[in-house]
Design a protein around this motif. Structure first.
Motif, PDB file in Angstrom:
ATOM      1  N   UNK A   1       1.409  -2.000 -13.556  1.00 41.39           N
ATOM      2  CA  UNK A   1       2.846  -1.894 -13.755  1.00 41.39           C
ATOM      3  C   UNK A   1       3.554  -2.799 -12.748  1.00 41.39           C
ATOM      4  N   UNK A   2       4.767  -3.199 -13.111  1.00 41.89           N
ATOM      5  CA  UNK A   2       5.546  -4.134 -12.300  1.00 41.89           C
ATOM      6  C   UNK A   2       6.922  -3.519 -12.023  1.00 41.89           C
ATOM      7  N   UNK A   3       7.352  -3.540 -10.754  1.00 43.94           N
ATOM      8  CA  UNK A   3       8.676  -3.018 -10.411  1.00 43.94           C
ATOM      9  C   UNK A   3       9.726  -4.023 -10.859  1.00 43.94           C
ATOM     10  N   UNK A   4      10.691  -3.550 -11.659  1.00 40.46           N
ATOM     11  CA  UNK A   4      11.724  -4.414 -12.215  1.00 40.46           C
ATOM     12  C   UNK A   4      13.045  -4.329 -11.468  1.00 40.46           C
ATOM     13  N   UNK A   5      13.387  -3.129 -11.006  1.00 40.24           N
ATOM     14  CA  UNK A   5      14.753  -2.900 -10.535  1.00 40.24           C
ATOM     15  C   UNK A   5      14.768  -1.692  -9.614  1.00 40.24           C
TER      16      UNK A   5
ATOM     17  N   UNK B   1       9.882   1.604 -19.954  1.00 44.23           N
ATOM     18  CA  UNK B   1       9.864   1.642 -18.495  1.00 44.23           C
ATOM     19  C   UNK B   1       9.682   3.074 -18.013  1.00 44.23           C
ATOM     20  N   UNK B   2       9.395   3.190 -16.726  1.00 43.46           N
ATOM     21  CA  UNK B   2       9.314   4.498 -16.069  1.00 43.46           C
ATOM     22  C   UNK B   2      10.111   4.437 -14.780  1.00 43.46           C
ATOM     23  N   UNK B   3      10.725   5.562 -14.429  1.00 45.42           N
ATOM     24  CA  UNK B   3      11.456   5.638 -13.168  1.00 45.42           C
ATOM     25  C   UNK B   3      10.583   6.363 -12.149  1.00 45.42           C
ATOM     26  N   UNK B   4      10.423   5.733 -10.989  1.00 41.34           N
ATOM     27  CA  UNK B   4       9.702   6.357  -9.879  1.00 41.34           C
ATOM     28  C   UNK B   4      10.707   6.649  -8.766  1.00 41.34           C
ATOM     29  N   UNK B   5      10.363   7.566  -7.886  1.00 39.67           N
ATOM     30  CA  UNK B   5      11.206   7.982  -6.756  1.00 39.67           C
ATOM     31  C   UNK B   5      12.500   8.647  -7.222  1.00 39.67           C
ATOM     32  N   UNK B   6      12.484   9.244  -8.387  1.00 36.45           N
ATOM     33  CA  UNK B   6      13.694   9.831  -8.957  1.00 36.45           C
ATOM     34  C   UNK B   6      14.288  10.911  -8.056  1.00 36.45           C
ATOM     35  N   UNK B   7      13.445  11.659  -7.382  1.00 39.23           N
ATOM     36  CA  UNK B   7      13.928  12.776  -6.562  1.00 39.23           C
ATOM     37  C   UNK B   7      13.566  12.620  -5.095  1.00 39.23           C
ATOM     38  N   UNK B   8      13.285  11.394  -4.669  1.00 36.98           N
ATOM     39  CA  UNK B   8      12.846  11.166  -3.303  1.00 36.98           C
ATOM     40  C   UNK B   8      13.998  10.989  -2.319  1.00 36.98           C
ATOM     41  N   UNK B   9      15.230  10.919  -2.807  1.00 34.62           N
ATOM     42  CA  UNK B   9      16.387  10.705  -1.946  1.00 34.62           C
ATOM     43  C   UNK B   9      16.520  11.720  -0.829  1.00 34.62           C
ATOM     44  N   UNK B  10      16.054  12.935  -1.041  1.00 33.90           N
ATOM     45  CA  UNK B  10      16.122  13.973  -0.012  1.00 33.90           C
ATOM     46  C   UNK B  10      15.238  13.693   1.182  1.00 33.90           C
ATOM     47  N   UNK B  11      14.325  12.765   1.043  1.00 34.48           N
ATOM     48  CA  UNK B  11      13.423  12.436   2.148  1.00 34.48           C
ATOM     49  C   UNK B  11      13.995  11.355   3.062  1.00 34.48           C
TER      50      UNK B  11
ATOM     51  N   UNK C   1      13.278   3.593  -8.522  1.00 30.69           N
ATOM     52  CA  UNK C   1      12.746   2.301  -8.956  1.00 30.69           C
ATOM     53  C   UNK C   1      12.428   2.341 -10.443  1.00 30.69           C
ATOM     54  N   UNK C   2      12.678   1.238 -11.115  1.00 33.74           N
ATOM     55  CA  UNK C   2      12.370   1.102 -12.531  1.00 33.74           C
ATOM     56  C   UNK C   2      11.147   0.208 -12.674  1.00 33.74           C
ATOM     57  N   UNK C   3      10.113   0.739 -13.312  1.00 39.03           N
ATOM     58  CA  UNK C   3       8.834   0.032 -13.453  1.00 39.03           C
ATOM     59  C   UNK C   3       8.553  -0.253 -14.919  1.00 39.03           C
ATOM     60  N   UNK C   4       8.041  -1.441 -15.181  1.00 39.90           N
ATOM     61  CA  UNK C   4       7.683  -1.889 -16.525  1.00 39.90           C
ATOM     62  C   UNK C   4       6.329  -1.316 -16.916  1.00 39.90           C
ATOM     63  N   UNK C   5       6.230  -0.790 -18.132  1.00 37.36           N
ATOM     64  CA  UNK C   5       4.972  -0.220 -18.610  1.00 37.36           C
ATOM     65  C   UNK C   5       4.053  -1.306 -19.170  1.00 37.36           C
ATOM     66  N   UNK C   6       4.577  -2.186 -20.002  1.00 31.23           N
ATOM     67  CA  UNK C   6       3.778  -3.232 -20.652  1.00 31.23           C
ATOM     68  C   UNK C   6       4.003  -4.570 -19.944  1.00 31.23           C
TER      69      UNK C   6
ATOM     70  N   UNK D   1      16.883  -0.203 -25.401  1.00 31.04           N
ATOM     71  CA  UNK D   1      17.533  -0.751 -26.599  1.00 31.04           C
ATOM     72  C   UNK D   1      16.811  -2.020 -27.065  1.00 31.04           C
ATOM     73  N   UNK D   2      16.280  -2.768 -26.105  1.00 31.25           N
ATOM     74  CA  UNK D   2      15.541  -4.005 -26.415  1.00 31.25           C
ATOM     75  C   UNK D   2      14.067  -3.737 -26.723  1.00 31.25           C
ATOM     76  N   UNK D   3      13.661  -2.468 -26.747  1.00 32.83           N
ATOM     77  CA  UNK D   3      12.280  -2.115 -27.061  1.00 32.83           C
ATOM     78  C   UNK D   3      11.333  -2.236 -25.887  1.00 32.83           C
ATOM     79  N   UNK D   4      11.875  -2.211 -24.681  1.00 31.07           N
ATOM     80  CA  UNK D   4      11.063  -2.358 -23.477  1.00 31.07           C
ATOM     81  C   UNK D   4      10.886  -0.995 -22.823  1.00 31.07           C
TER      82      UNK D   4
END
Length: 104
Positions: free
Chosen positions: A1-5, A27-37, A49-54, A22-25
């Motif tokens: 996987x590649x970090x996009x954003x 993705x997965x979001x990582x660190x969604x709840x890590x802000x408390x740390x 972080x937004x990570x590309x699946x393909x 919408x463009x058919x891409x």
């Protein structure tokens, strides 16, 4: 996987995920709840972080993100209520009239 954003605000990461979907891409979001740390770990490591699946979609995903980040446009006035609207608005914030097409 590649970090996009990445962004300190989850809202913007989720918004970018929606634009890519919408463009058919996919993705997965990582660190969604890590802000408390924050404070216990370096702050930049807690940002969502937004990570590309393909990986085959990397060029397209990068292009969509770049276009989306630069897409603001000029401010415009509503032809119905004459209210000023930001260039990124597709409908008038005041009366919900659709932005007129100004393309040549």
């Amino acid at each position: 996987m590649h970090k996009l954003y990445s962004n300190p605000h989850l809202f913007f990461v989720e918004h970018m995920q929606n634009i890519l979907a919408i463009e058919g891409i996919e993705t997965q979001i990582k660190n969604k709840f890590l802000g408390g740390a924050s404070g216990d770990v370096p702050v930049f490591e807690t940002w969502p972080e937004l990570w590309l699946v393909n990986p085959e979609q990397l060029a397209k995903a990068t292009s969509v993100i770049k276009k989306s980040e630069n897409e603001t446009g000029d401010d415009w006035f509503c032809p119905v209520c004459k209210e000023s609207n930001a260039g990124s608005f597709e409908i008038c914030w005041h009366c919900q009239t659709v932005k007129p097409d100004t393309s040549p």
